[in-house]
Structure formats: C-alpha cells, structure tokens
Write a protein that holds these residues in place. Structure first.
Motif, PDB file in Angstrom:
ATOM      1  N   ASN A 272       0.858  -1.195   0.000  1.00 52.63           N
ATOM      2  CA  ASN A 272       0.000   0.000   0.000  1.00 52.63           C
ATOM      3  C   ASN A 272       0.888   1.238   0.000  1.00 52.63           C
ATOM      4  N   ASP A 273       1.370   1.579  -1.175  1.00 50.11           N
ATOM      5  CA  ASP A 273       2.289   2.706  -1.307  1.00 50.11           C
ATOM      6  C   ASP A 273       1.712   3.825  -2.175  1.00 50.11           C
ATOM      7  N   ASN A 274       0.441   3.792  -2.490  1.00 50.53           N
ATOM      8  CA  ASN A 274      -0.173   4.841  -3.309  1.00 50.53           C
ATOM      9  C   ASN A 274      -1.464   5.302  -2.646  1.00 50.53           C
ATOM     10  N   ARG A 275      -1.569   6.590  -2.530  1.00 52.44           N
ATOM     11  CA  ARG A 275      -2.788   7.177  -1.987  1.00 52.44           C
ATOM     12  C   ARG A 275      -3.868   7.219  -3.069  1.00 52.44           C
ATOM     13  N   PRO A 276      -5.091   7.177  -2.659  1.00 52.60           N
ATOM     14  CA  PRO A 276      -6.153   7.432  -3.638  1.00 52.60           C
ATOM     15  C   PRO A 276      -6.044   8.861  -4.170  1.00 52.60           C
ATOM     16  N   GLU A 277      -6.256   9.030  -5.454  1.00 48.64           N
ATOM     17  CA  GLU A 277      -6.170  10.344  -6.098  1.00 48.64           C
ATOM     18  C   GLU A 277      -7.517  10.667  -6.743  1.00 48.64           C
ATOM     19  N   PHE A 278      -8.069  11.823  -6.383  1.00 47.96           N
ATOM     20  CA  PHE A 278      -9.301  12.286  -7.010  1.00 47.96           C
ATOM     21  C   PHE A 278      -8.981  12.856  -8.388  1.00 47.96           C
ATOM     22  N   LYS A 279      -9.902  12.689  -9.303  1.00 46.82           N
ATOM     23  CA  LYS A 279      -9.725  13.257 -10.639  1.00 46.82           C
ATOM     24  C   LYS A 279      -9.716  14.769 -10.593  1.00 46.82           C
ATOM     25  N   ASN A 280     -10.493  15.340  -9.688  1.00 53.48           N
ATOM     26  CA  ASN A 280     -10.548  16.793  -9.523  1.00 53.48           C
ATOM     27  C   ASN A 280     -10.436  17.105  -8.035  1.00 53.48           C
TER      28      ASN A 280
END
Length: 921
Positions: A272-280
C-alpha cells in the motif's frame, strides 16, 4: 540414472510468507479451489472491541461456496459466512503477535486452511506524523516474516530396464516466486536457489533469460552461475511492472545443455504505497431545494494505483465536514464504495442556504483509517431554486390617475416581493387584470429589472364616460408554483384609477363629409354646412370657430361662426386638383377653452361631369402615300375629350365644305364610334409635300360640342410595303430634284477632301520614317530649343573655347577701359547678333541645318554667354594669356599692369594692394 526432474518446495516457507498468493497469481487457467492466500498478516491496534471487523479472507471452492463452513482455531476470533474475521470478545493490550488457523469445510468433506497472524501497532499514537506511520508500517511488515528461500532442483533422468528411457509427467508445478515491492534490501536480495541433481558429477553453470534479466529492463534479476542462487538487484515497483517471466538454464562447462530450461514466474506483491487520487480537487453539483431524503446529488471518484483486488486498492469514501451546518450538520451522505452523494435529511431551502461545501475523504485498505492512506476533495453543492415562494404585492391597494384621451402612459406602479432566485422564471412576475376593465383600457407591463408592474393606458379613456376605474389585479410567476405550494392572499390587490378631465378638441360628427355637385357651379354658391361638436359636455358652453386649413384650388370659403361652405370660384372637374372626380378640402374647428383645442374635418365634393370640353383630333401629324393602293387606304384618326361618358364618344368626324379642295382631294370613312380613316380620294395624285387637312370633330354631349382641328399630312412616294422612301421623305419635306442633286455633290466633294487629307498624312509619316533624324526620337526637343544663359558643362566638358571667356581684341576700340584682360562678368554694350528664326512647323530634315546655323551665329556673337561664367578656377587652358600662377611670387618688375585688380571688387583688394598701385620697398 533417473529420467524425471523433481521440484523440491519448502512448504514451511509458503506458510510463513504473507505474499504467497497461490490462487490469484499462480494460475490463469481453470479454477483452483482454496483460499486466495495461504498466509495473512494484519496490523491492528492494541485494543480490539467485540464485534469489530479485522480482515476478510477470500475463498472460492469453484462451486459457488454453497455449504462452505468457516472455523477459527482461536476462540477469541470468529469467522462470518462471507469470510470476515472479527473479535468475539474485547481484546485489550495485544503485545505479541497472535497466530491462528482458519479452515473452510466443503459439503464433500474437503478441507482447506490458511494462517492468520495479527500484530499490534501504535502507529496512530499522538505526535507521530504520517511519514513516520508509513515507515513504521513498512518496517514491521518487512521484519515480521523472514525465511530462507526455497530450493528448485533440476532432477536427472531415470532408467527403466524394461521400457528404456522415458519422460514421466510430474504432479508438481513450480509455484510463482512472490517478491514484495519497495523492498529496502539489502541488495542483491536472494530469491531462490536453483540446482541440478547432476552437479555432483559435473560442473554446472546456471543462467537466466527474459525481461528483467538479459532484456530491458536489464539486470533486475541476476544469478550466481556457479551455485545457482538467483537475486533481485533493486527495489521493484508493482505499478510499473507487476510480473516477470524468466527461464533458468543449466549447461556444462562446454556450453552443452545439461537440463531442459524451466520457467520461473515472479510476481511483484503489492504494497500500500499509493494514496487514492481524485480526478478533480473541486467537484460541483446541484440539488433542488426541498428535495426528499435519498435524492441523488453528484458523484465523486478517486483512483488508487495499488492492486484493486486487494485491500491496498479498495477505496472507501466518507464525508469529513459540511459547511454550513444548517439546518443540521449531516444533510448529505456518501456511498462509501461508489462515491455517490445524496441527501439524507429534508429541509434544503435555497432562501436560507444556497450552497454547501463538503469535504470528502477517500481511504484505501477498504476505508481502514489505521492502515489506509487517504486523500480529500471538495464538493460544492448548489441548492437550485424551485418556485416555492409565491409573489406577494407590498400593498392590498394601489392608486393612480390619468388624463383623458392619453395612451401609453403609466398611471400606477405595483411593487411585489418574491424570495425566489431573482431574474429567473420562478421570480419573474406576470400581472393580470381580472376585473374592472371590461373595455380593455389598461394593461400591466412588468419592469424586467425591478419586477414591478406598471399599469399603462392602451386605449384612451373619456372623462365624460368614466370618471374612474376600480381594477382587481393578480400577480403570478412565469413558472408554475412547486407542488404543494399555494398562492398567497397577498397575490391580489385593488387598483383605483382616477380620470382627469381635460379640454377636448371639437370634432366633426361626419368626418369625412361627402356631397355631390355638378361642375361649373358659379362662385358664391352655398354647398353645405360643415359644423363640429364640443365633447366637453360637463364644462361651460364653449364657442367654436371655423377656418380653412387646406383648399388646394382655393375654390371654397367657410363661415367662421356656423361652418357654412360657399364657393369662391367655378368648380372644374377636369382640374388637376380633382382626383377621381373628388375634390377634397380640410377645415379646422377651434374652441375657446383653456388651453384652446382644435379638431379637423375633411369635406369631399364629388363633381358631376357636364359637357364643357370639345374633343381634340388625334394624331396631329401623319404621312400618306401619294397614290392610293389596295393595301394602304389612309390614316386612322380619333379624338380626345376631357369629359367622360356620355359627354365624350362616340365622335363624329367631318371634312369642312370650305375650301372645296379639301373634299375634292380627301375623304373620311367611319371605322367605329371613336375612330375614322382619312385618305386620298381614288385616282387622286398629289405632289409629295406637307398638307394641312382640317377636320371637324363632334362629341356625343347634349348639346354636342364640336372642334375644328388641323392634321398635318405628309404625302410621299412609297415602296411596295406602303412606307415612304428616303428620297420621297426628303421631297415631301419641300426640296426639289435640283436641291437634292446639289446636296449629293457636296457630300461627294467632302468625302474626297477627307480622302486627300488622309493620303497626305500617310505620305508625311512615310517620309519621316525613311529620313533618319539627327537625334534620338526620345530626345527630340525641336519644339524646346531655347537660348538659356547656361554656364556650360564644367571641367569635364573640354570641347568649348575658353577664349570666349576673355575680352576679344576686336572690341577694344569700343571699350573705355585699358587693354588687357577685361572683366567678363558684365554684358558688353554692343548690338546683338541675329539668330536664325525657327520655322513654326519645321521639316524633319531641317533640324540639323537649323542647329548648325544657330551654332555659327553663337560662335560669332561677342555678346553671347559665358560673359558671366568665370566659374572654372582650376583649369587654365592651353595657351592662356594669364601665364603661370607662379608669377604671383616673382619679384621681377615687368610691364605687367595690375591696376585692373582694383576693378574686381573687394574680394581682390588684398591682391591689388600686393601687386598694383605702390612702389617696391
């Protein structure tokens, strides 16, 4: 010797390594029943409450999991039917890792098991930042399980005495090698050891090939060629590449293949090395005010680059905050899995809160706040307006006043209040008059800026008919009210309008007024009385005075007091002022009110025709052949009469009795009521010429009027078609044969002269081309040879005689000054030579002679320039009488006289003082 290869697997390592994913990564073929992982390692807090979920194991028996029962070897933890592990009682102060088994029993007595290990952590303790939490989490995951790598052996071939050599199939398959991404090393890190069972007999060299070994990216994996240990040389990134396919080779020292190559599958285990990223970062949505709970509002989505088949990539959403908190702090909810936002409570009112700002958090690890990584975005929700507020008039009554007979004036202003969105259909007001104005005198227009209603007069009101109006007005919106919203009592009001009396102008009851009279009535005839009425019946009796406003022919007059119309001239229907038998005049009626008002009336007189215009012959000129023939019988004639029927046609055409030659030579025959034919009598021959034939024309009036008209008839010779010939037309114009012949001779002479002139011009052009000119035609300046006082060509021009710059000896007898060099900046006073006179139109060949004569005359002219052109200072010329300039420094005393330097002006004074007029020292 053995003939099959054997693979020795270390099962203990598979049970103690959490990244061994046998089901999902090892096989892409048919379904294999069992748990997705043989080992689960979970980091939990030290205190676990009863019923709290911990982790969910994935299991598939390839038959829909019907009848599968899960059991836990630890009574503290239980397993639900969906594979979720939970605490069956409170667990406090978990200081050491807890390990237990979870078994799954199928309906056919099959049993599968996996190992669960729970480790306590203090990652969420206060004072630790997010980076420290992540580092600690990774450190614990890496330090918890360390085991020696498995050994993969190449097996030798076995010999069967009865059947010879044959290859036997093995039930074992080489499992994939799982490597966690982002490993800290140390590198190179050993993964697996490869051996051949022949390494006891011969020396073996091992090698690997494939992407990551000898293909880009190169040297990610390496192998010790002597002992067969395979290493990973750097940290791996699953998001960059999730798996590698290598082949292991075993050869002897001569390069001969000892064993068949084996396939190695290396899977990069996700961390788990990536955070969730919102499109905007900012999302915009809207919802109608008054929406019911459960109404969909908007959607947010976040992407996690980690493996979405594991908890590392499973994102869950939740709302962190809502601003403002009105009417409650939790007006909205979000679907934790889909990211859809909806309403959860009623009470949305745009008039109170028009916009909400919501902070949404996306967390991976299925929303586990202790271990998951999070990110946030902002959702701006606009509460859109619905027509839930009816317009309300600010008063129950309004009033206004209007002068009578005026239109397009606002008499009252109605103000309204509407809480809905301004300048929207829910806010725009529409006013209607529902009673009090049956004749439609008024309308209400909406001001687009203020939304006020302006009561406007569209039809004039009459004070004498209505002194006031009581209107009932209702206001509504452009859009219908929302469901369940009732109109307000304040949407209706009364409007009182008072009508103001003004002095109205007099009016003619019959306008325009029509009368009929015969034309020709004499002056002074009374035609009619054209009177007006005063509409102001409620005011004191007013006097009306009449005047004439427009009388184009000035035929009428009107009595000032009673409006009687009398003629002042004879009425003529044929006048240009009469249109379609109607004469029109306009009169003015003015009262004595304050202020005075006036009205206009139109009188139309229909004039009845009388027979007062005799007919006139048409046409007045024509032509006819000198001899009558069968095809051409004469000239068609008619008449024009200004009168109308029955005072016009049919007409009667007659020839007069006097002179008698008219009836003897001419005849008239009737064609129709309006047409007749004038022609020569049969076998009558007239000389070509112009003849005046009188004709008497009578109309059909009672009594009839006659007119003696004269038609000019041109008699001429005609061709076979009855048209006058050219010679005949000239003869008919009055010219005899001799005159015609003279005219023709003059025309021939004129043409001959033109021809001769053209021939002479051509001859001149030919001579000009054959005789070469002395100069270029482009430089031909014959017409511009003028004598100018030019100074010459300068020092570059060496073709002039410098002796002309000195005074000739032949003129010394007339000069009053001593002999020697004279001043040449003045004109000698002697008669000028005569130059040849240039002809006005010189012959092209004479130009050379003319120039040479002018040159000879100029060479012999002592008065010719350059008498004032001593401008060449650096050229002495050949044989100059001035001698060398060096003589200026000579001390010899000769006979040279320098007194003339005094006559050269002040510029030569210094030179004169040096060489003339004094004794030697």
């Amino acid at each position: 010797m053995r003939t099959d290869f054997a693979v020795v697997l270390t099962a203990a390592l598979l049970l103690h390594t959490f990244w061994r994913n046998n089901a999902e990564h090892a096989s892409k073929g048919p379904c294999r029943p069992g748990f997705s992982q043989s080992f689960y390692s979970v980091l939990i807090s030290r205190d676990v409450l009863q019923g709290q979920g911990i982790v969910k194991v994935k299991f598939d028996d390839c038959a829909g999991n019907d009848g599968v029962v899960f059991q836990s070897s630890d009574p503290v933890f239980g397993v639900r039917t969906d594979g979720s592990i939970f605490a069956q009682e409170d667990v406090a102060s978990l200081h050491e890792p807890v390990q237990f088994k979870v078994t799954a029993s199928g309906p056919q007595a099959e049993v599968w098991e996996t190992v669960i290990q729970l480790t306590a952590t203090d990652l969420t303790s206060p004072g630790r930042n997010e980076n420290e939490v992540e580092e600690e989490e990774k450190k614990q995951k890496e330090e918890t399980f360390q085991a020696p790598p498995p050994v993969i052996m190449f097996s030798g071939s076995r010999f069967n005495s009865t059947k010879g050599h044959r290859r036997q199939k093995r039930d074992w398959v080489i499992p994939p090698i799982n490597v966690a991404e982002n490993s800290r090393g140390p590198f190179p890190q050993m993964l697996v050891s490869i051996r051949s069972d022949q390494d006891q007999d011969i020396s073996i060299r091992y090698s690997i090939t494939g992407v990551g070994a000898d293909q880009p990216p190169n040297e990610v994996f390496s192998i010790d060629p002597m002992v067969g240990k395979m290493f990973v040389t750097r940290p791996l990134d699953r998001e960059h590449r999730s798996s590698y396919h290598l082949r292991a080779h075993a050869v002897d020292m001569n390069g001969n293949q000892v064993e068949n190559p084996i396939d190695l599958y290396i899977f990069v285990i996700d961390m788990n090395d990536n955070r969730p990223e919102f499109k905007n970062q900012v999302y915009n949505g809207s919802v109608d005010e008054g929406s019911k709970p459960g109404t969909y509002v908007m959607h947010l989505s976040a992407f996690d680059a980690d493996d979405n088949t594991t908890a590392n990539g499973m994102v869950r959403y939740r709302i962190l905050s809502q601003t403002p908190h009105s009417p409650i702090p939790n007006m909205f909810t979000i679907n934790s899995e889909t990211g859809d936002i909806g309403t959860v409570a009623p009470g949305l009112d745009r008039e109170k809160v028009s916009q909400y700002t919501i902070i949404v958090q996306a967390t991976d690890m299925e929303g586990n706040l202790n271990f998951g990584l999070s990110n946030t975005a902002t959702a701006i929700i606009t509460v859109t307006d619905i027509n839930d507020n009816p317009p309300m008039l600010t008063s129950r009554t309004f009033s206004g006043e209007v002068p009578e007979n005026q239109v397009d004036v606002a008499v009252a202003n109605l103000t309204v209040i509407d809480a809905d969105q301004p300048h929207s259909p829910n806010w725009n007001a529409i006013y209607r008059i529902i009673s009090g104005d049956p004749n439609g005198h008024f309308t209400i227009r909406t001001d687009p800026v203020t939304n006020d209603g302006m009561v406007t007069v569209v039809k004039p009101v009459d004070f004498e008919m209505n002194r006031g109006f009581m209107l009932t007005v209702v206001v509504s919106n452009q859009a219908h009210l929302a469901s369940g919203i009732q109109s307000s009592l304040q949407s209706t009001a009364g409007v009182t309008i008072s009508v103001q009396d003004v002095n109205e102008p007099p009016y003619f009851p019959t306008n325009p007024k029509h009368i009929r009279f015969e034309e020709g009535v004499p002056a002074g005839t009374s035609l009619t009385t054209f009177s007006a009425s005063d509409p102001d019946r409620l005011q004191m009796q007013q006097l009306i005075r009449y005047s004439k406003l427009n009388d184009p022919a000035d035929w009428l007059s009107i009595n000032r007091t009673n409006g009687q119309i009398v003629t002042t001239a004879v009425l003529d229907r044929e006048s240009v002022y009469v249109k379609n038998n109607i004469y029109e005049a306009t009169f003015l009626a003015t009262d004595n009110g304050s202020p005075a008002a006036s009205g206009t009336g139109t009188l139309q007189i229909y004039l009845i025709d009388i027979n007062d215009n005799p007919p006139a012959l048409v046409p007045r000129e024509s032509q006819i052949c000198e001899r009558m023939n069968k095809n051409v019988n004469g000239v068609n004639i008619t008449a024009a009469d200004a009168d109308t029927d029955p005072n016009a046609g049919p007409f009667v055409f007659e020839l007069p009795n006097f002179p008698s030659s008219i009836r003897r030579n001419w005849t008239i025959s009737r064609i129709s009521g309006d047409y007749a034919r004038l022609g020569l009598r049969y076998q009558i021959y007239l000389e070509p010429g112009m003849y005046e034939v009188p004709v008497i024309v009578s109309d059909s009036g009672n009594p009839p009027l006659s007119n003696r008209s004269v038609i000019k008839v041109k008699v001429c010779p005609c061709d076979e078609h009855g048209d006058c010939t050219t010679l005949g037309a000239v003869a008919a114009a009055g010219l005899g044969t001799g005159a015609i012949i003279s005219i023709l001779i003059c025309i021939i002479i004129l043409l001959s002269m033109v021809l001769l002139f053209v021939v002479w011009i051509k001859r001149r052009e030919k001579e000009r081309q054959t005789k070469q000119l002395l100069i270029d035609p482009e430089d031909d300046v014959r017409d511009n040879i003028l004598k100018y006082d030019e100074e010459g060509g300068g020092e570059e021009d060496q073709d002039y005689d410098l002796s002309q710059l000195q005074q000739p000896d032949s003129l010394e007898h007339i000069m009053s000054k001593p002999p020697g060099v004279r001043r040449v900046d003045e004109r000698p006073i002697i008669p000028e030579s005569q130059y040849p006179i240039r002809p006005v139109v010189p012959h092209p060949g004479d130009i050379g002679d003319f120039i040479h004569e002018g040159l000879r005359a100029a060479d012999n002219d002592p008065t010719a320039p350059p008498y004032d052109s001593l401008l060449v200072f650096d050229y002495e010329g050949s044989g100059s009488t001035a001698g060398s300039v060096s003589s200026l420094n000579s001390t010899s005393t000769g006979d040279q006289d320098y007194d003339y330097l005094n006559d050269w002006g002040p510029r030569f004074k210094k030179l004169a003082d040096m060489y003339g007029g004094g004794d030697d020292d």
